[in-house]
Design a protein around this motif. Sequence first.
Motif, PDB file in Angstrom:
ATOM      1  N   TYR A 108     -73.156   1.934   1.978  1.00 36.53           N
ATOM      2  CA  TYR A 108     -74.018   0.940   1.338  1.00 36.53           C
ATOM      3  C   TYR A 108     -75.454   1.140   1.826  1.00 36.53           C
ATOM      4  O   TYR A 108     -75.675   1.380   3.023  1.00 36.53           O
ATOM      5  N   VAL A 109     -76.398   1.028   0.911  1.00 38.85           N
ATOM      6  CA  VAL A 109     -77.819   1.228   1.226  1.00 38.85           C
ATOM      7  C   VAL A 109     -78.599   0.006   0.759  1.00 38.85           C
ATOM      8  O   VAL A 109     -78.326  -0.549  -0.313  1.00 38.85           O
ATOM      9  N   VAL A 110     -79.581  -0.420   1.572  1.00 38.95           N
ATOM     10  CA  VAL A 110     -80.441  -1.541   1.210  1.00 38.95           C
ATOM     11  C   VAL A 110     -81.856  -1.248   1.707  1.00 38.95           C
ATOM     12  O   VAL A 110     -82.046  -0.492   2.673  1.00 38.95           O
ATOM     13  N   ASP A 150     -72.347  13.657   0.373  1.00 37.63           N
ATOM     14  CA  ASP A 150     -71.417  14.474   1.151  1.00 37.63           C
ATOM     15  C   ASP A 150     -71.692  14.436   2.649  1.00 37.63           C
ATOM     16  O   ASP A 150     -70.886  14.917   3.448  1.00 37.63           O
ATOM     17  N   LYS A 151     -72.826  13.810   3.059  1.00 41.14           N
ATOM     18  CA  LYS A 151     -73.131  13.676   4.490  1.00 41.14           C
ATOM     19  C   LYS A 151     -72.629  12.350   5.063  1.00 41.14           C
ATOM     20  O   LYS A 151     -72.732  12.115   6.264  1.00 41.14           O
ATOM     21  N   TYR A 152     -72.091  11.470   4.213  1.00 47.38           N
ATOM     22  CA  TYR A 152     -71.512  10.219   4.700  1.00 47.38           C
ATOM     23  C   TYR A 152     -70.111  10.477   5.254  1.00 47.38           C
ATOM     24  O   TYR A 152     -69.499  11.517   5.011  1.00 47.38           O
ATOM     25  N   TYR A 153     -69.575   9.472   5.977  1.00 47.54           N
ATOM     26  CA  TYR A 153     -68.195   9.550   6.456  1.00 47.54           C
ATOM     27  C   TYR A 153     -67.241   9.134   5.344  1.00 47.54           C
ATOM     28  O   TYR A 153     -67.562   8.277   4.504  1.00 47.54           O
ATOM     29  N   GLY A 154     -66.051   9.711   5.358  1.00 46.95           N
ATOM     30  CA  GLY A 154     -65.015   9.296   4.419  1.00 46.95           C
ATOM     31  C   GLY A 154     -63.860  10.269   4.427  1.00 46.95           C
ATOM     32  O   GLY A 154     -64.040  11.453   4.739  1.00 46.95           O
ATOM     33  N   THR A 155     -62.667   9.785   4.118  1.00 48.54           N
ATOM     34  CA  THR A 155     -61.511  10.669   4.020  1.00 48.54           C
ATOM     35  C   THR A 155     -61.439  11.271   2.614  1.00 48.54           C
ATOM     36  O   THR A 155     -61.466  12.491   2.455  1.00 48.54           O
ATOM     37  N   HIS A 156     -61.355  10.424   1.598  1.00 52.76           N
ATOM     38  CA  HIS A 156     -61.357  10.902   0.221  1.00 52.76           C
ATOM     39  C   HIS A 156     -62.675  10.606  -0.479  1.00 52.76           C
ATOM     40  O   HIS A 156     -63.124  11.381  -1.328  1.00 52.76           O
ATOM     41  N   VAL A 157     -63.282   9.484  -0.126  1.00 51.62           N
ATOM     42  CA  VAL A 157     -64.560   9.093  -0.716  1.00 51.62           C
ATOM     43  C   VAL A 157     -65.597   8.980   0.396  1.00 51.62           C
ATOM     44  O   VAL A 157     -65.437   8.192   1.326  1.00 51.62           O
ATOM     45  N   ARG A 158     -66.649   9.783   0.311  1.00 54.18           N
ATOM     46  CA  ARG A 158     -67.737   9.728   1.294  1.00 54.18           C
ATOM     47  C   ARG A 158     -68.826   8.818   0.722  1.00 54.18           C
ATOM     48  O   ARG A 158     -69.659   9.254  -0.069  1.00 54.18           O
ATOM     49  N   ASN A 196     -66.874   1.616   5.463  1.00 53.06           N
ATOM     50  CA  ASN A 196     -67.358   0.646   4.467  1.00 53.06           C
ATOM     51  C   ASN A 196     -66.385   0.492   3.298  1.00 53.06           C
ATOM     52  O   ASN A 196     -66.459  -0.481   2.551  1.00 53.06           O
ATOM     53  N   GLU A 197     -65.474   1.435   3.125  1.00 50.22           N
ATOM     54  CA  GLU A 197     -64.478   1.337   2.058  1.00 50.22           C
ATOM     55  C   GLU A 197     -63.339   0.383   2.421  1.00 50.22           C
ATOM     56  O   GLU A 197     -62.515   0.053   1.566  1.00 50.22           O
ATOM     57  N   ASP A 198     -63.264  -0.046   3.701  1.00 53.99           N
ATOM     58  CA  ASP A 198     -62.207  -0.968   4.139  1.00 53.99           C
ATOM     59  C   ASP A 198     -62.619  -2.395   3.785  1.00 53.99           C
ATOM     60  O   ASP A 198     -63.268  -3.082   4.577  1.00 53.99           O
ATOM     61  N   SER A 199     -62.226  -2.844   2.605  1.00 59.10           N
ATOM     62  CA  SER A 199     -62.738  -4.103   2.073  1.00 59.10           C
ATOM     63  C   SER A 199     -62.357  -5.315   2.916  1.00 59.10           C
ATOM     64  O   SER A 199     -63.065  -6.322   2.929  1.00 59.10           O
ATOM     65  N   LEU A 200     -61.240  -5.258   3.655  1.00 59.09           N
ATOM     66  CA  LEU A 200     -60.823  -6.394   4.472  1.00 59.09           C
ATOM     67  C   LEU A 200     -61.529  -6.426   5.823  1.00 59.09           C
ATOM     68  O   LEU A 200     -61.524  -7.455   6.508  1.00 59.09           O
ATOM     69  N   LEU A 201     -62.137  -5.318   6.228  1.00 58.94           N
ATOM     70  CA  LEU A 201     -62.739  -5.214   7.560  1.00 58.94           C
ATOM     71  C   LEU A 201     -64.245  -4.972   7.508  1.00 58.94           C
ATOM     72  O   LEU A 201     -64.873  -4.777   8.551  1.00 58.94           O
ATOM     73  N   THR A 228     -78.747   2.335   6.010  1.00 58.23           N
ATOM     74  CA  THR A 228     -77.459   2.777   5.488  1.00 58.23           C
ATOM     75  C   THR A 228     -76.332   2.252   6.363  1.00 58.23           C
ATOM     76  O   THR A 228     -76.357   2.432   7.581  1.00 58.23           O
ATOM     77  N   ALA A 229     -75.342   1.609   5.744  1.00 56.55           N
ATOM     78  CA  ALA A 229     -74.166   1.095   6.445  1.00 56.55           C
ATOM     79  C   ALA A 229     -72.961   1.938   6.052  1.00 56.55           C
ATOM     80  O   ALA A 229     -72.522   1.892   4.896  1.00 56.55           O
ATOM     81  N   ASP A 230     -72.425   2.708   6.995  1.00 58.66           N
ATOM     82  CA  ASP A 230     -71.358   3.648   6.680  1.00 58.66           C
ATOM     83  C   ASP A 230     -70.072   3.307   7.444  1.00 58.66           C
ATOM     84  O   ASP A 230     -69.244   2.561   6.956  1.00 58.66           O
ATOM     85  N   ALA A 231     -69.915   3.829   8.659  1.00 59.50           N
ATOM     86  CA  ALA A 231     -68.667   3.633   9.396  1.00 59.50           C
ATOM     87  C   ALA A 231     -68.955   3.463  10.882  1.00 59.50           C
ATOM     88  O   ALA A 231     -69.961   3.953  11.407  1.00 59.50           O
ATOM     89  N   VAL A 232     -68.049   2.756  11.575  1.00 58.44           N
ATOM     90  CA  VAL A 232     -68.085   2.644  13.029  1.00 58.44           C
ATOM     91  C   VAL A 232     -66.695   2.946  13.568  1.00 58.44           C
ATOM     92  O   VAL A 232     -65.701   2.908  12.830  1.00 58.44           O
ATOM     93  N   LYS A 233     -66.633   3.255  14.855  1.00 61.78           N
ATOM     94  CA  LYS A 233     -65.323   3.475  15.467  1.00 61.78           C
ATOM     95  C   LYS A 233     -65.383   3.140  16.947  1.00 61.78           C
ATOM     96  O   LYS A 233     -66.452   3.149  17.568  1.00 61.78           O
ATOM     97  N   ILE A 234     -64.209   2.824  17.529  1.00 63.00           N
ATOM     98  CA  ILE A 234     -64.052   2.693  18.962  1.00 63.00           C
ATOM     99  C   ILE A 234     -63.060   3.739  19.435  1.00 63.00           C
ATOM    100  O   ILE A 234     -62.121   4.108  18.713  1.00 63.00           O
ATOM    101  N   VAL A 235     -63.280   4.247  20.653  1.00 62.71           N
ATOM    102  CA  VAL A 235     -62.383   5.233  21.260  1.00 62.71           C
ATOM    103  C   VAL A 235     -62.103   4.775  22.685  1.00 62.71           C
ATOM    104  O   VAL A 235     -63.047   4.581  23.469  1.00 62.71           O
ATOM    105  N   ARG A 236     -60.847   4.590  23.004  1.00 60.00           N
ATOM    106  CA  ARG A 236     -60.502   4.117  24.347  1.00 60.00           C
ATOM    107  C   ARG A 236     -60.765   5.213  25.371  1.00 60.00           C
ATOM    108  O   ARG A 236     -60.430   6.374  25.169  1.00 60.00           O
ATOM    109  N   ARG A 237     -61.364   4.829  26.490  1.00 59.64           N
ATOM    110  CA  ARG A 237     -61.686   5.786  27.540  1.00 59.64           C
ATOM    111  C   ARG A 237     -60.455   6.026  28.415  1.00 59.64           C
ATOM    112  O   ARG A 237     -59.601   5.174  28.560  1.00 59.64           O
TER     113      ARG A 237
END
Length: 276
Positions: free
Chosen positions: A167-169, A156-164, A107-112, A267-276
């Motif tokens: 967004y909550v609604v 501290d339970k959210y995802y993040g590298t420097h900032v965890r 969610n910290e990636d403002s362009l994505l 809560t909207a935090d992070a998503v990821k894809i991992v190639r199989r």
Amino acid sequence: MQVTNDSDHDGIINVETNAGGRNDVYDPRTKRKVSFAAHETKRLVTVWDEAPRSINVNTLISANLPNLINLPVNNIIRERNKPVGEEGDFVVRHVSYTVPGEVIVDNEDSLLFVMSEPDVVGLLPRWLDQVDDNSFRYSGVSNWRPPLQWTLTTNDKYYGTHVRSAYVVKSGSGSQTATWKIPVPATGQYDLYYYVYKPDDVRQRGRNQGSGDTEYHFKVKYDEEEEDTYVDLRRSDEGWSLLGTYFFNEDTVRVVLTNDCKLRSVTADAVKIVRR
């Protein structure tokens, strides 16, 4: 435990270990400070007679948010008649946290990462949720009165590298959405994950809630396709939870989370894809 200082400045952290066993015996290893040079990684090795319950890391004057992180210690296996390795703080060289074939959008990636506009509400709720544009970027969020518009907060339970952060609604009809735009590096089959945080009402409801009571609902948009998927927070562990496996072309995949939910908030935090 491995800790990296990826900044251009020296740093220090405070590590507190909630050790098992007797509490009336003082052990200096349970509370200590560890210093780091700029761009230095250390592996912190300690050996305990009883499995620690948790580890608290305070990053003190760093740029991390929040600065206090609680790390539960799970799945400890007692081993007997095994040689004990050397304890200490060891510098690790050539550290990389990049996983081949993995793309994370936070969610910290403002362009994505984008959110829908707030719903039109009455004057009183809108006044209660009003935020000064010059205020601190992150706000406190009440689990009992979730915000009516997407609000950025830390935990501290959210995802993040420097900032965890996340967004909550407030939950509703599905009119509020959060969208992650994931760049797919190459055509192929991918696992899609969402980073799960369990709010208090998931823990309090117990095992007797009905089907769908603790679900988040997503739409996965790629090529000309649009597929529905969901994650059940009660059945999922905190952290990365699989949403499904898809064949993606080299393009941009859109993952849309709605506030259509029976919990108090979404809560909207992070998503990821991992190639199989």
